[in-house]
Design a protein around this motif. Sequence first.
Motif, short mmCIF file in Angstrom:
data_model
loop_
_atom_site.label_atom_id
_atom_site.label_comp_id
_atom_site.label_asym_id
_atom_site.label_seq_id
_atom_site.Cartn_x
_atom_site.Cartn_y
_atom_site.Cartn_z
N GLU A 183 0.83 -1.21 0.00
CA GLU A 183 0.00 0.00 0.00
C GLU A 183 0.86 1.26 0.00
O GLU A 183 0.55 2.25 -0.68
CB GLU A 183 -0.93 -0.01 1.21
CG GLU A 183 -2.07 -1.03 1.09
CD GLU A 183 -2.93 -1.07 2.34
OE1 GLU A 183 -2.70 -0.24 3.25
OE2 GLU A 183 -3.83 -1.93 2.40
N GLU A 186 2.31 1.69 -3.39
CA GLU A 186 1.24 2.18 -4.26
C GLU A 186 1.10 3.69 -4.16
O GLU A 186 0.95 4.39 -5.16
CB GLU A 186 -0.06 1.49 -3.86
CG GLU A 186 -1.26 1.83 -4.72
CD GLU A 186 -2.50 1.10 -4.25
OE1 GLU A 186 -3.51 1.77 -3.97
OE2 GLU A 186 -2.45 -0.15 -4.16
N VAL A 196 -3.22 6.00 -11.68
CA VAL A 196 -3.91 5.03 -10.84
C VAL A 196 -3.96 3.66 -11.51
O VAL A 196 -3.62 2.64 -10.90
CB VAL A 196 -5.34 5.50 -10.51
CG1 VAL A 196 -6.10 4.42 -9.73
CG2 VAL A 196 -5.30 6.79 -9.71
N ASN A 197 -4.38 3.62 -12.77
CA ASN A 197 -4.52 2.33 -13.47
C ASN A 197 -3.19 1.60 -13.60
O ASN A 197 -3.10 0.39 -13.34
CB ASN A 197 -5.13 2.54 -14.86
CG ASN A 197 -6.55 3.04 -14.79
OD1 ASN A 197 -7.27 2.79 -13.82
ND2 ASN A 197 -6.97 3.77 -15.81
N THR A 199 -0.50 2.10 -11.78
CA THR A 199 -0.03 1.74 -10.44
C THR A 199 -0.67 0.44 -9.96
O THR A 199 0.01 -0.45 -9.43
CB THR A 199 -0.33 2.87 -9.44
OG1 THR A 199 0.40 4.04 -9.83
CG2 THR A 199 0.06 2.47 -8.03
N MET A 200 -1.98 0.33 -10.15
CA MET A 200 -2.68 -0.88 -9.72
C MET A 200 -2.16 -2.11 -10.47
O MET A 200 -2.02 -3.19 -9.89
CB MET A 200 -4.19 -0.73 -9.97
CG MET A 200 -4.84 0.41 -9.19
SD MET A 200 -4.58 0.28 -7.41
CE MET A 200 -5.53 -1.18 -7.03
N ASP A 201 -1.84 -1.92 -11.74
CA ASP A 201 -1.29 -3.02 -12.54
C ASP A 201 0.08 -3.44 -12.00
O ASP A 201 0.38 -4.64 -11.87
CB ASP A 201 -1.17 -2.58 -14.00
CG ASP A 201 -0.56 -3.65 -14.90
OD1 ASP A 201 -0.90 -4.84 -14.71
OD2 ASP A 201 0.23 -3.31 -15.78
N ILE A 203 1.34 -2.99 -8.93
CA ILE A 203 1.22 -3.61 -7.60
C ILE A 203 0.67 -5.03 -7.71
O ILE A 203 1.12 -5.93 -6.99
CB ILE A 203 0.32 -2.75 -6.68
CG1 ILE A 203 0.97 -1.37 -6.43
CG2 ILE A 203 0.06 -3.46 -5.37
CD1 ILE A 203 2.33 -1.44 -5.76
N GLU A 204 -0.27 -5.24 -8.64
CA GLU A 204 -0.82 -6.59 -8.81
C GLU A 204 0.25 -7.55 -9.33
O GLU A 204 0.36 -8.70 -8.86
CB GLU A 204 -2.00 -6.53 -9.79
CG GLU A 204 -2.83 -7.80 -9.84
CD GLU A 204 -3.42 -8.19 -8.50
OE1 GLU A 204 -3.46 -9.40 -8.20
OE2 GLU A 204 -3.81 -7.28 -7.73
#
Length: 449
Positions: A183, A186, A196-197, A199-201, A203-204
């Motif tokens: 987190e 992130e 955002v998009n 970053t989420m990719d 981190i996943e």
Amino acid sequence: MFKKLFKFNKKKQEEVKEIEESIEKQDKEEVEVEQVHNEVDNNEESEHVITEELQEDTIDEVCEAIKEEAIEEVKDDIKNIETKEEIDEAKEVIEESEYKEELEEVKEAIEEIGSEEVSYIENDDKYEDIKEVDQELVEEVKEKKVNLFDRLKQGLTKAKQGITDKIDTVLKSYTKVDEELLEDLEEVLITADVGVNTTMDIIERLRDVIKSKKITDPKDVRSELQLIVEEILTSDNSKLDVEHSPTIILMVGVNGVGKTTTIGKLANRYKSEGKKVLLAAGDTFRAAAIEQLEVWANRSNVDIIKHQEGADPGAVIFDAIKAAKARNVDLLICDTAGRLHNKANLMNELGKVFKIVDREFPEAKREVLLVVDATTGQNAVSQAKTFKQVADITGIVLTKLDGTAKGGVVLAVKSEVDVPVKLIGVGESVEDLQDFDAKAFSDALFGNN
């Protein structure tokens, strides 16, 4: 050279055919038969046997002569062989030959004389001079790469402080790898304008790697994160392609992002590489845009096509294409009128320029480069998405990366717009406009040598 060396196969077949035809003709005319009759007392069976033996002996003699001639040719021509590659090529021809066994002596001659010749060349003073020059060129290329990487690292200093230095701070504050650590990472990425998009990719992906490799030490997360960043930025078509002649580069983007300066630097680069470059001053609306491009043209010693300020940009591009054809130009680089990406009429005008290029210059290889200012952050992503709807953008130029701590916009643009980043600007000098290399960029960003 090898066509001459290895005409043996064809020559043998031709000679054998001629001999067979000749003997067949002689048999029909009973010239040779009469001679045989005299020798064997008109014995028909012996006549047949001896005629065949004469035919075989004659063919063998000719083949032997051809072979000897081929070997002599090899011995003469091998003196012209200058590389081991040529020797390998010669041996390969023999290996694939229908008459491989007969050509064995030729192969041996190549191996023997060829090795002596190459040895002679390598010991020659001239060869030593060539080797020295080659080594100098290699060292020069290596030094240039090092200098470019140093410039890249220096140019990304602020971005490194805004991204990787903060990532390192987060990783050092944890003793184990858990969701809280992810987190915090992130948050760092989002504040660095990675988006955002994207970053989420990231981190996943990182979460999956941590799970599959069973990573427990926070220090190991850093190298995995770098690999993910490099993977996202890597693209098969990230290199600006100007090898085809003619090529036209159309530069698009809003005012103030550095289009004209980028054009000037590209003109300087390709002129120094020996290409014939022509510039088109299609930004007729911005004050002093034509004069600015003219300064770059004079500095790089390239021609420029221009109209008066306020003229129709399409007319400028039309004239530039006609001039490019007439002068056999390798590369035509066109500036276009800077426009706000949310102004529909200006975007439509850009579409007119592309129609002119389609109609008047279909044979040219086309590159459409969108220039965006890295310091504008997520607005750069918004611009890229809008321009992509109007133009078939082939690449993105990210300028002023040296002036922002939010270098994550490179990731956002590449990931969310799905257009390769081809050039980045990390300083004011000509050398600071660099071809984008995903590995070099991630190494510089993460502080690797």
